[in-house]
Enzyme design. Structure first.
Site, PDB file in Angstrom:
ATOM      1  N   ASP A   1       1.837  -3.641   8.094  1.00  0.00           N
ATOM      2  CA  ASP A   1       2.944  -3.399   9.019  1.00  0.00           C
ATOM      3  C   ASP A   1       3.465  -1.972   8.883  1.00  0.00           C
ATOM      4  O   ASP A   1       4.370  -1.560   9.612  1.00  0.00           O
ATOM      5  CB  ASP A   1       4.066  -4.427   8.845  1.00  0.00           C
ATOM      6  CG  ASP A   1       4.646  -4.482   7.446  1.00  0.00           C
ATOM      7  OD1 ASP A   1       4.232  -3.682   6.589  1.00  0.00           O
ATOM      8  OD2 ASP A   1       5.513  -5.345   7.204  1.00  0.00           O
ATOM      9  N   SER A   2       2.850  -1.197   7.987  1.00  0.00           N
ATOM     10  CA  SER A   2       3.100   0.245   7.943  1.00  0.00           C
ATOM     11  C   SER A   2       2.749   0.902   9.268  1.00  0.00           C
ATOM     12  O   SER A   2       3.186   2.035   9.541  1.00  0.00           O
ATOM     13  CB  SER A   2       2.284   0.884   6.816  1.00  0.00           C
ATOM     14  OG  SER A   2       0.924   0.496   6.884  1.00  0.00           O
TER      15      SER A   2
ATOM     16  N   ASP B   1      -0.992  -8.098   7.497  1.00  0.00           N
ATOM     17  CA  ASP B   1       0.388  -8.347   7.080  1.00  0.00           C
ATOM     18  C   ASP B   1       1.085  -9.346   7.992  1.00  0.00           C
ATOM     19  O   ASP B   1       0.949  -9.284   9.227  1.00  0.00           O
ATOM     20  CB  ASP B   1       1.195  -7.047   7.118  1.00  0.00           C
ATOM     21  CG  ASP B   1       1.268  -6.352   5.771  1.00  0.00           C
ATOM     22  OD1 ASP B   1       1.018  -7.011   4.752  1.00  0.00           O
ATOM     23  OD2 ASP B   1       1.586  -5.152   5.745  1.00  0.00           O
TER      24      ASP B   1
ATOM     25  N   LYS C   1      -1.160 -11.139   4.042  1.00  0.00           N
ATOM     26  CA  LYS C   1      -0.313 -10.634   2.969  1.00  0.00           C
ATOM     27  C   LYS C   1       1.142 -10.840   3.359  1.00  0.00           C
ATOM     28  O   LYS C   1       1.509 -10.632   4.522  1.00  0.00           O
ATOM     29  CB  LYS C   1      -0.572  -9.146   2.701  1.00  0.00           C
ATOM     30  CG  LYS C   1       0.287  -8.571   1.566  1.00  0.00           C
ATOM     31  CD  LYS C   1      -0.136  -7.169   1.185  1.00  0.00           C
ATOM     32  CE  LYS C   1       0.277  -6.119   2.186  1.00  0.00           C
ATOM     33  NZ  LYS C   1       1.767  -5.975   2.292  1.00  0.00           N
TER      34      LYS C   1
ATOM     35  N   GLU D   1       5.410 -10.486   1.709  1.00  0.00           N
ATOM     36  CA  GLU D   1       6.240  -9.862   0.686  1.00  0.00           C
ATOM     37  C   GLU D   1       7.150 -10.889   0.021  1.00  0.00           C
ATOM     38  O   GLU D   1       7.627 -11.823   0.659  1.00  0.00           O
ATOM     39  CB  GLU D   1       7.089  -8.753   1.316  1.00  0.00           C
ATOM     40  CG  GLU D   1       6.261  -7.607   1.879  1.00  0.00           C
ATOM     41  CD  GLU D   1       7.098  -6.511   2.507  1.00  0.00           C
ATOM     42  OE1 GLU D   1       6.508  -5.578   3.079  1.00  0.00           O
ATOM     43  OE2 GLU D   1       8.352  -6.578   2.427  1.00  0.00           O
TER      44      GLU D   1
ATOM     45  N   GLU E   1       4.231  -2.456  -5.657  1.00  0.00           N
ATOM     46  CA  GLU E   1       4.637  -1.208  -5.000  1.00  0.00           C
ATOM     47  C   GLU E   1       5.834  -0.579  -5.711  1.00  0.00           C
ATOM     48  O   GLU E   1       6.851  -1.236  -5.925  1.00  0.00           O
ATOM     49  CB  GLU E   1       4.973  -1.434  -3.521  1.00  0.00           C
ATOM     50  CG  GLU E   1       5.388  -0.151  -2.823  1.00  0.00           C
ATOM     51  CD  GLU E   1       5.411  -0.238  -1.305  1.00  0.00           C
ATOM     52  OE1 GLU E   1       5.818   0.743  -0.663  1.00  0.00           O
ATOM     53  OE2 GLU E   1       5.015  -1.295  -0.765  1.00  0.00           O
TER      54      GLU E   1
END
Length: 278
Positions: free
Chosen positions: A45-46, A84, A114, A116, A183
Site C-alpha cells: 500500500d506504499s 497488502d 500481508k 499490519e 519495520e
C-alpha cells in the site's frame, strides 16, 4: 529461478540464506523483478505515496491494490507475490478480512496477503490462514497507524515497546503467519526476534540480522525524489536520469532534430499524385 512458495522461504531461513524482497506496482517492473530472480515481490500500500501521490498509505483502497496486483501477476511468473490488505479492510470483523484477502488472491492474482499488527490481529490472521490463505505479518512501525503513532519513528527502544513487539511477533507466529516484516525496529531487538521465531523475519530499517530485507522500489531506484528514508539505499538514480532524458527529448522536438529518417517510414511517393483533387 523456480517458482517460489512460502515453503521456500522457510527453507531459506533454515539454510541461513537471506531473502531479498522488493515492492512492485506494474507489469513492466514485475517482469524485470522476475528476470532478476527476486524471490518475493510485494504489492504494497506504499503505492499510495509513491504512485498515487498521497501523503500516507491511509487513502489506499482494496480496489487500488487489486488493480496493481493484477499488473504484477501478469508480469511475474516465478516470484512469490504478496499483496497488502489496506487500512480498514481487515479491522472490522473476521468475515470482512477473509472476504478481502480472498479477493486479493482471486481477482488480483496474489499468492499471499500481508496485514499490519500483532496481538490485536492474531485471531484475524488465524481465521485467514485456516482458510488456506498464507499471511505475512507486519509489526514495529505500521504505516497504517501513522496517525496514532504521530509519525514514522523507530519503535522498540523502550523496554515496554520492545516487550510488545516481541509479543506481537510470537503471536503472529502462533496464529500461523509464514513470515513477519519488522519495520523501523532497532537492530538488536530484530536480532532477538529473528532468533526466537521459527518463521522468517523481513526487515526494513531493522538491521542486517533479519532473515530478509524489503525495499520500496522507488526509494532504491531513486525515483521518489520527495525524500530518501534513512533505511533506504539508492542503487540507482533513475529520477535524475529520466529528468535528463525528458529535457533532451523536449529540446530535440523543439529544434526539429527529432524525429529523423531513422524514426520515420518511407513510401512510394508517386502514390501522392493520386491524392490530387481530394
Amino acid at each position: 529461478m523456480a517458482k517460489v512458495t512460502v515453503r521456500h522461504l522457510a527453507e531459506m531461513k533454515e539454510r541461513g540464506e537471506k531473502i531479498p524482497m522488493i515492492t512492485a506496482y506494474d507489469y513492466t517492473t514485475a517482469v524485470i523483478a522476475d528476470a532478476a530472480e527476486i524471490p518475493v515481490v510485494l504489492v504494497g500500500d506504499s503505492l499510495g505515496m509513491v504512485v498515487l501521490g498521497h501523503e500516507s498509505t491511509i487513502p489506499v483502497t482494496l480496489e487500488d491494490v487489486i488493480h496493481h496486483t493484477k499488473m504484477v501477476a501478469r508480469g511475474n511468473r516465478n516470484s512469490l507475490i504478496v499483496a497488502d490488505l489496506p487500512f480498514m479492510t481487515y479491522q472490522i470483523d473476521e468475515g470482512q478480512s477473509l472476504r478481502n484477502a480472498a479477493r486479493l488472491l482471486q481477482e488480483g492474482g496474489a499468492h499471499t496477503v500481508k496485514l499490519e499488527g500483532g496481538e490485536k490481529v492474531a485471531s484475524t490472521v488465524r481465521r485467514i490462514v485456516d482458510c488456506d490463505i498464507p499471511v505475512m505479518g507486519h509489526i514495529g512501525v505500521t504505516p497504517q497507524s501513522v496517525n496514532a503513532f504521530g509519525g514514522y519513528r523507530v519503535r522498540g527502544r523502550s523496554a515496554e515497546q520492545a516487550r510488545q513487539i516481541l509479543r506481537d511477533a510470537l503471536a503472529l507466529e502462533a496464529a500461523g503467519a509464514y513470515a513477519v516484516v519488522l519495520e523501523l525496529v532497532p537492530a538488536p531487538l530484530s536480532r532477538v526476534i529473528t532468533e526466537r521465531l521459527s518463521i522468517p523475519t523481513i526487515g526494513i530499517g531493522a538491521g542486517p540480522e533479519c532473515d530478509g530485507q524489503v525495499q520500496v522500489l522507488h526509494d532504491m531506484l531513486g525515483l521518489f525524489t520527495d525524500f530518501v528514508p534513512r533505511h533506504a539505499k539508492q542503487y540507482a538514480h533513475l529520477g535524475q536520469t529520466i529528468k535528463e532524458a525528458f529535457a533532451q527529448y523536449s529540446i530535440e522536438v523543439r529544434n526539429g532534430s527529432f524525429p529523423t529518417e531513422n524514426q520515420s517510414f518511407s513510401m512510394d511517393e508517386t502514390i501522392l499524385s493520386e491524392l490530387d483533387g481530394i
